[in-house]
Design a protein around this motif. Structure first.
Motif, PDB file in Angstrom:
ATOM      1  N   SER A   1     103.486   9.028  -5.667  1.00 15.35           N
ATOM      2  CA  SER A   1     103.825   7.926  -6.567  1.00 15.35           C
ATOM      3  C   SER A   1     103.988   6.585  -5.850  1.00 15.35           C
ATOM      4  CB  SER A   1     105.103   8.250  -7.348  1.00 15.35           C
ATOM      5  OG  SER A   1     106.213   8.314  -6.481  1.00 15.35           O
ATOM      6  N   THR A   2     104.103   6.588  -4.529  1.00  7.69           N
ATOM      7  CA  THR A   2     104.377   5.324  -3.832  1.00  7.69           C
ATOM      8  C   THR A   2     103.446   4.992  -2.674  1.00  7.69           C
ATOM      9  OG1 THR A   2     105.937   6.350  -2.295  1.00  7.69           O
ATOM     10  CG2 THR A   2     106.847   5.459  -4.347  1.00  7.69           C
ATOM     11  N   LEU A   3     102.731   5.963  -2.139  1.00  9.41           N
ATOM     12  CA  LEU A   3     101.994   5.740  -0.895  1.00  9.41           C
ATOM     13  C   LEU A   3     100.541   5.372  -1.170  1.00  9.41           C
ATOM     14  CD1 LEU A   3     102.309   5.764   2.161  1.00  9.41           C
ATOM     15  CD2 LEU A   3     101.616   8.141   2.126  1.00  9.41           C
ATOM     16  N   TYR A   4     100.182   4.147  -0.826  1.00 11.21           N
ATOM     17  CA  TYR A   4      98.822   3.644  -1.004  1.00 11.21           C
ATOM     18  C   TYR A   4      98.074   3.745   0.322  1.00 11.21           C
ATOM     19  CZ  TYR A   4      94.926   0.599  -2.079  1.00 11.21           C
ATOM     20  OH  TYR A   4      93.665   0.101  -2.266  1.00 11.21           O
ATOM     21  N   LEU A   5      96.927   4.388   0.307  1.00 10.62           N
ATOM     22  CA  LEU A   5      96.101   4.507   1.504  1.00 10.62           C
ATOM     23  C   LEU A   5      94.924   3.545   1.397  1.00 10.62           C
ATOM     24  CD1 LEU A   5      95.960   8.396   1.882  1.00 10.62           C
ATOM     25  CD2 LEU A   5      97.414   6.785   3.119  1.00 10.62           C
TER      26      LEU A   5
ATOM     27  N   SER B   1      90.410   5.644  -1.019  1.00 14.58           N
ATOM     28  CA  SER B   1      91.517   4.686  -1.026  1.00 14.58           C
ATOM     29  C   SER B   1      92.266   4.749  -2.357  1.00 14.58           C
ATOM     30  CB  SER B   1      91.002   3.270  -0.769  1.00 14.58           C
ATOM     31  OG  SER B   1      90.125   2.874  -1.794  1.00 14.58           O
ATOM     32  N   GLY B   2      93.508   4.300  -2.306  1.00 15.40           N
ATOM     33  CA  GLY B   2      94.371   4.300  -3.479  1.00 15.40           C
ATOM     34  C   GLY B   2      95.614   5.123  -3.209  1.00 15.40           C
ATOM     35  N   LEU B   3      96.365   5.409  -4.262  1.00 14.21           N
ATOM     36  CA  LEU B   3      97.551   6.249  -4.103  1.00 14.21           C
ATOM     37  C   LEU B   3      97.113   7.615  -3.588  1.00 14.21           C
ATOM     38  CD1 LEU B   3      99.624   5.430  -7.304  1.00 14.21           C
ATOM     39  CD2 LEU B   3     100.182   4.830  -4.961  1.00 14.21           C
TER      40      LEU B   3
END
Length: 108
Positions: A26-30, A38-40
């Motif tokens: 819910s919080t970690l964006y790559l 890429s994205g959560l």
């Protein structure tokens, strides 16, 4: 003024209690430079990370050893753990890499 009154309680409400895996998703964006997707973070792509992530908060577990191949989300695992420490248990942390080049690559 109404926005201020409605926003005030939300600012002091603690975050919901989540597992380490739920919190990461819910919080970690790559970003694209460190992940092929890429994205959560979506642990459906790396389901083998769920168990070690949950072990991190188990008080009965002192050490987590991971024997893995190359490019199998070890750095992503460490980032998920650091993300959890920052949000739920602020503490001093340190990650040590075997070379300066490897440390620079990860810290960019």
């Amino acid at each position: 003024m109404n926005n201020l009154l409605f926003g005030f309680p939300a600012a002091f409400t603690p975050p919901p209690v989540q597992t380490v895996a739920e919190h990461a998703e819910s919080t970690l964006y790559l970003p694209a430079r460190i992940s092929g997707i890429s994205g959560l973070i979506n642990l459906d792509f790396t389901p083998y990370l769920r168990f070690p992530l949950e072990c991190f908060v188990d008080p009965a577990i002192t050490y987590i050893y991971m024997g893995t191949g190359t490019q199998v989300a070890k750095t992503t695992f460490l980032i998920c753990i650091l993300n959890n420490i920052i949000d739920y248990r602020p503490a001093t942390t340190m990650i040590q890499y075997s070379s300066k080049d490897q440390a620079r690559t990860v810290s960019k």
